[in-house]
Design an enzyme around this catalytic site. Structure first.
Site, PDB file in Angstrom:
ATOM      1  N   SER A 124      -5.740  23.190  43.689  1.00 12.07           N
ATOM      2  CA  SER A 124      -7.114  22.682  43.738  1.00 12.07           C
ATOM      3  C   SER A 124      -7.933  23.443  44.758  1.00 12.07           C
ATOM      4  O   SER A 124      -9.149  23.463  44.668  1.00 12.07           O
ATOM      5  CB  SER A 124      -7.161  21.225  44.178  1.00 12.07           C
ATOM      6  OG  SER A 124      -6.247  20.454  43.528  1.00 12.07           O
ATOM      7  N   HIS A 145      -6.547  24.509  36.211  1.00 14.41           N
ATOM      8  CA  HIS A 145      -6.735  23.342  37.069  1.00 14.41           C
ATOM      9  C   HIS A 145      -6.945  22.090  36.225  1.00 14.41           C
ATOM     10  O   HIS A 145      -8.042  21.852  35.704  1.00 14.41           O
ATOM     11  CB  HIS A 145      -7.926  23.589  38.010  1.00 14.41           C
ATOM     12  CG  HIS A 145      -8.119  22.504  39.019  1.00 14.41           C
ATOM     13  ND1 HIS A 145      -9.332  21.907  39.253  1.00 14.41           N
ATOM     14  CD2 HIS A 145      -7.242  21.893  39.852  1.00 14.41           C
ATOM     15  CE1 HIS A 145      -9.193  20.984  40.187  1.00 14.41           C
ATOM     16  NE2 HIS A 145      -7.935  20.954  40.563  1.00 14.41           N
ATOM     17  N   GLU A 157     -10.013  23.452  34.167  1.00 15.75           N
ATOM     18  CA  GLU A 157     -10.761  24.633  34.615  1.00 15.75           C
ATOM     19  C   GLU A 157      -9.831  25.849  34.553  1.00 15.75           C
ATOM     20  O   GLU A 157      -8.734  25.812  35.106  1.00 15.75           O
ATOM     21  CB  GLU A 157     -11.265  24.422  36.048  1.00 15.75           C
ATOM     22  CG  GLU A 157     -12.295  23.306  36.164  1.00 15.75           C
ATOM     23  CD  GLU A 157     -12.697  22.997  37.607  1.00 15.75           C
ATOM     24  OE1 GLU A 157     -13.855  22.583  37.818  1.00 15.75           O
ATOM     25  OE2 GLU A 157     -11.852  23.139  38.529  1.00 15.75           O
ATOM     26  N   ASN A 195     -14.922  20.262  41.880  1.00 19.20           N
ATOM     27  CA  ASN A 195     -14.748  19.871  43.277  1.00 19.20           C
ATOM     28  C   ASN A 195     -15.795  20.464  44.202  1.00 19.20           C
ATOM     29  O   ASN A 195     -15.937  20.045  45.341  1.00 19.20           O
ATOM     30  CB  ASN A 195     -13.339  20.224  43.771  1.00 19.20           C
ATOM     31  CG  ASN A 195     -12.321  19.191  43.305  1.00 19.20           C
ATOM     32  OD1 ASN A 195     -12.683  18.067  42.944  1.00 19.20           O
ATOM     33  ND2 ASN A 195     -11.063  19.567  43.295  1.00 19.20           N
TER      34      ASN A 195
HETATM   35  P1  NAI Z   1       2.858  15.704  44.319  1.00 16.46           P
HETATM   36  O1  NAI Z   1       3.155  15.591  45.768  1.00 16.46           O
HETATM   37  O2  NAI Z   1       2.760  14.483  43.479  1.00 16.46           O
HETATM   38  O3  NAI Z   1       3.970  16.655  43.634  1.00 16.46           O
HETATM   39  C1  NAI Z   1       4.358  17.884  44.178  1.00 16.46           C
HETATM   40  C2  NAI Z   1       5.820  18.103  43.838  1.00 16.46           C
HETATM   41  O4  NAI Z   1       6.203  19.420  44.196  1.00 16.46           O
HETATM   42  C3  NAI Z   1       6.775  17.155  44.603  1.00 16.46           C
HETATM   43  O5  NAI Z   1       7.548  16.434  43.676  1.00 16.46           O
HETATM   44  C4  NAI Z   1       7.614  18.083  45.455  1.00 16.46           C
HETATM   45  O6  NAI Z   1       8.955  17.644  45.546  1.00 16.46           O
HETATM   46  C5  NAI Z   1       7.530  19.380  44.678  1.00 16.46           C
HETATM   47  N1  NAI Z   1       7.747  20.576  45.472  1.00 16.46           N
HETATM   48  C6  NAI Z   1       7.295  20.850  46.725  1.00 16.46           C
HETATM   49  N2  NAI Z   1       7.684  22.080  47.082  1.00 16.46           N
HETATM   50  C7  NAI Z   1       8.385  22.600  46.040  1.00 16.46           C
HETATM   51  C8  NAI Z   1       9.002  23.850  45.799  1.00 16.46           C
HETATM   52  N3  NAI Z   1       9.021  24.809  46.718  1.00 16.46           N
HETATM   53  N4  NAI Z   1       9.613  24.047  44.612  1.00 16.46           N
HETATM   54  C9  NAI Z   1       9.610  23.081  43.662  1.00 16.46           C
HETATM   55  N5  NAI Z   1       9.033  21.881  43.838  1.00 16.46           N
HETATM   56  C10 NAI Z   1       8.418  21.647  45.013  1.00 16.46           C
HETATM   57  O7  NAI Z   1       1.531  16.587  44.217  1.00 16.46           O
HETATM   58  P2  NAI Z   1       0.465  16.650  43.026  1.00 16.46           P
HETATM   59  O8  NAI Z   1      -0.617  15.695  43.294  1.00 16.46           O
HETATM   60  O9  NAI Z   1       1.183  16.613  41.728  1.00 16.46           O
HETATM   61  O10 NAI Z   1      -0.151  18.112  43.248  1.00 16.46           O
HETATM   62  C11 NAI Z   1       0.511  19.286  42.854  1.00 16.46           C
HETATM   63  C12 NAI Z   1      -0.478  20.429  42.803  1.00 16.46           C
HETATM   64  O11 NAI Z   1      -1.537  20.103  41.912  1.00 16.46           O
HETATM   65  C13 NAI Z   1      -1.144  20.781  44.125  1.00 16.46           C
HETATM   66  O12 NAI Z   1      -1.360  22.157  44.157  1.00 16.46           O
HETATM   67  C14 NAI Z   1      -2.455  20.017  44.048  1.00 16.46           C
HETATM   68  O13 NAI Z   1      -3.449  20.615  44.870  1.00 16.46           O
HETATM   69  C15 NAI Z   1      -2.788  20.186  42.585  1.00 16.46           C
HETATM   70  N6  NAI Z   1      -3.688  19.186  42.008  1.00 16.46           N
HETATM   71  C16 NAI Z   1      -3.585  17.868  42.328  1.00 16.46           C
HETATM   72  C17 NAI Z   1      -4.436  16.930  41.758  1.00 16.46           C
HETATM   73  C18 NAI Z   1      -4.323  15.484  42.089  1.00 16.46           C
HETATM   74  O14 NAI Z   1      -5.289  14.754  41.847  1.00 16.46           O
HETATM   75  N7  NAI Z   1      -3.207  15.010  42.592  1.00 16.46           N
HETATM   76  C19 NAI Z   1      -5.479  17.337  40.786  1.00 16.46           C
HETATM   77  C20 NAI Z   1      -5.435  18.740  40.450  1.00 16.46           C
HETATM   78  C21 NAI Z   1      -4.599  19.618  41.079  1.00 16.46           C
END
Ligand code: NAI
Length: 393
Positions: A124, A145, A157, A195
Site C-alpha cells: 500500500s 493493489h 490499482e 489512498n
Molecule cells: P497481515 O498481517 O494480515 O498478513 C501478513 C502475513 O504475512 C502474515 O500472515 C505474516 O505471517 C506473513 N509474513 C510476514 N513476513 C513474511 C515473510 N517473510 N514470508 C512469508 N510470509 C510473511 O497483513 P495484510 O493486512 O494482509 O497486509 C499484507 C500486505 O497487503 C501489506 O503489504 C499491506 O500493506 C497490503 N495491503 C493491506 C491492506 C489492508 O487493508 N489490510 C489493503 C491493501 C494492501
C-alpha cells in the site's frame, strides 16, 4: 496472457493474501499459498472454506464449484521455503509492509520461479520501484493493489514501476480484469490513487474538529446525511483502526516530502499512542462499550453544508491535482473513488456540479484565513476556474 490453467502463487496468508487466494481459486486457478508462520496457513484455509460455504448458502456458488475451488488450493509450509511456487505464472506478495522483508522475499523468489513469471506486490505504501530494485529482472515486478476485503472490493490499482515492462503491465491487468475486478492504472506515487485522494476526507474532518467548529458526531452526520457518504470520517477512521489509518496518512505525508496538504493530525496520533485504536479496541473517537451513550449531532443543516463544502472542496482539489500530476487518468480517478471507497459520486464530476470557481473560492478562503499551504489549489483547478472550463472527467 496468463490462462486459467496456470497456477498463481500468493505469499503471505493474512487478511489480504487469503482474500486474493480466494479470488484466484474461484476463477479456476490452482493457487499455492504460503506464509512464514505455519498457523496462519490453517487459519487462511479455514477462512476460505467458510467464505465458500457462505457463497454456497447465498446461491452464488454451487457446492461442487466450492469443493473444486478448495481442492485447487495448496498450502506450502514455511519449511519448504518458496520452492512450491516454481511453476506459478504470477506470484502476488502480500506479506508484512516492510521494505527489507519484501526485498529479501523478492530476491529469493527470483531464484525459484520461471523467467516469465510476473512478480506482483500488494504493497500500500512502498514504491514498486524500490521493490523491483531487489530483482535481476525488475521489468517483471508490478504493483497490484487490492482493497480489503479482496473478495468483496471490486477495485484493484495496477501500478507499474519505472522499470516495469508494458507487456507485464498488460498481462497483469488482463488477468485481474479476467478475475472480474475493476482495474485502474496508477503511477508509482505515494498512496497511488485512492489512498492519496482520500486523505482530506479524514484530514480536513480532523482539522474542523480540532478547530472546534463542530464535534465528531455532527461532522459524521453532515458527511452522511448532507454529503451522501456511507460513513462519516470519524466512524470510518474508528472502523479502519487508527493503527492503519494514521500510519497511511503519516506515510503519504513523509513520502510527499512533508507536504502540509497531507499533514497528519495530533488528535489522531494521541488516540494511537493511547491504544484507542477504534472499534477493535472498544474505543477510538467513539466509545463502543454497551453502556456508552452515543453523542448526538447538532443537526444544523447550514453548519452541515459548510462542513461538506469544505471537505469536498479539499477532495476535489486532490483529485484534480492527481490528474494534473498524471497520477492517473481522470476517468480512472472517478472509477477508483466510487468503486474503491464507495464515494457517492466521482470527485471530478462533483467538482463540476459545484463549479470549479466555487471549489477554488473555498480553497482560497481557507488559505487566506489560515495562511497555510495546506489549502493550495491545484494549478489545473485554477486554470479551469479562470477559463470557465469544466474539470476533466
Ligand atoms: P497481515 O498481517 O494480515 O498478513 C501478513 C502475513 O504475512 C502474515 O500472515 C505474516 O505471517 C506473513 N509474513 C510476514 N513476513 C513474511 C515473510 N517473510 N514470508 C512469508 N510470509 C510473511 O497483513 P495484510 O493486512 O494482509 O497486509 C499484507 C500486505 O497487503 C501489506 O503489504 C499491506 O500493506 C497490503 N495491503 C493491506 C491492506 C489492508 O487493508 N489490510 C489493503 C491493501 C494492501
Amino acid at each position: 496472457m496468463i490462462s486459467q490453467e496456470e497456477p498463481i502463487g500468493v505469499i503471505g496468508a493474512g487478511a489480504m493474501g487469503a482474500g486474493i487466494a480466494q479470488v484466484a481459486l474461484v476463477k479456476g486457478h490452482r493457487v499455492v499459498l504460503t506464509d512464514a508462520h505455519q498457523p496462519v496457513l490453517g487459519k487462511a484455509r479455514a477462512g476460505i472454506e467458510k467464505a465458500f460455504a457462505r457463497e454456497v448458502g447465498k446461491g452464488r456458488l454451487t457446492s461442487e464449484a466450492a469443493r473444486d475451488a478448495l481442492a485447487r488450493l495448496t498450502l506450502a509450509e514455511p519449511a519448504e521455503g518458496l520452492g512450491r511456487l516454481a511453476m506459478c505464472a504470477m506470484v502476488i506478495e502480500a506479506i508484512i509492509e516492510r521494505l527489507d522483508v519484501k526485498l529479501e522475499t523478492f530476491r529469493a523468489l527470483e531464484g525459484v520461479v520461471g523467467r516469465d513469471c510476473i512478480l506482483a506486490t500488494n504493497t500500500s505504501s512502498l514504491s514498486v520501484a524500490s521493490i523491483g530494485a531487489a530483482c535481476e529482472a525488475p521489468h517483471r515486478v508490478i504493483g497490484v493493489h487490492f482493497f480489503n476485503p479482496a473478495p468483496v472490493m471490486p477495485l484493484v490499482e495496477i501500478v507499474p514501476g519505472v522499470r516495469t515492462s508494458d507487456g507485464v503491465t498488460h498481462d497483469a491487468r488482463a488477468l485481474i480484469d479476467a478475475w472480474g475486478k475493476v482495474t485502474v492504472r496508477a503511477a508509482d506515487t505515494p498512496g497511488f490513487i485512492v489512498n492519496r485522494i482520500a486523505r482530506p476526507f479524514y484530514g480536513e474532518a480532523l482539522r474542523i474538529m480540532e478547530e472546534g467548529d463542530a464535534d465528531i458526531a455532527t461532522i459524521d452526520w453532515a458527511m452522511r446525511e448532507r454529503g451522501g457518504f456511507r460513513m462519516g470520517p470519524f466512524e470510518l477512521m474508528d472502523f479502519i483502526g487508527h493503527d492503519v489509518n494514521y500510519v497511511v496518512t503519516e506515510s503519504v505525508w513523509t513520502s510527499m516530502y512533508y507536504d502540509p496538504r497531507y499533514r497528519p493530525a495530533l488528535s489522531q496520533k494521541r488516540l494511537l499512542e493511547a491504544g484507542l485504536l477504534g472499534r477493535k479496541t472498544g474505543r477510538g473517537f467513539y466509545d463502543y462499550a454497551a453502556s456508552a451513550v452515543a453523542p448526538e449531532p447538532t443537526r444544523d443543516e447550514a453548519l452541515g453544508d459548510r462542513i461538506v463544502q469544505r471537505i469536498v472542496a479539499m477532495l476535489v482539489n486532490e483529485a484534480v491535482d492527481a490528474v494534473h500530476l498524471h497520477v492517473a487518468s481522470a476517468a480512472d480517478i472517478e472509477v477508483a473513488m466510487t468503486r474503491g471507497v464507495n464515494y457517492p459520486r466521482g470527485l471530478l464530476a462533483w467538482g463540476n456540479a459545484l463549479g470549479p470557481a466555487t471549489i477554488l473560492a473555498e480553497l482560497e478562503r481557507l488559505q487566506q484565513e489560515t495562511g497555510e499551504d495546506r489549502y493550495r489549489p491545484s494549478p489545473l483547478l485554477r486554470r479551469c476556474a479562470r477559463d470557465g472550463m469544466a474539470l476533466p472527467t
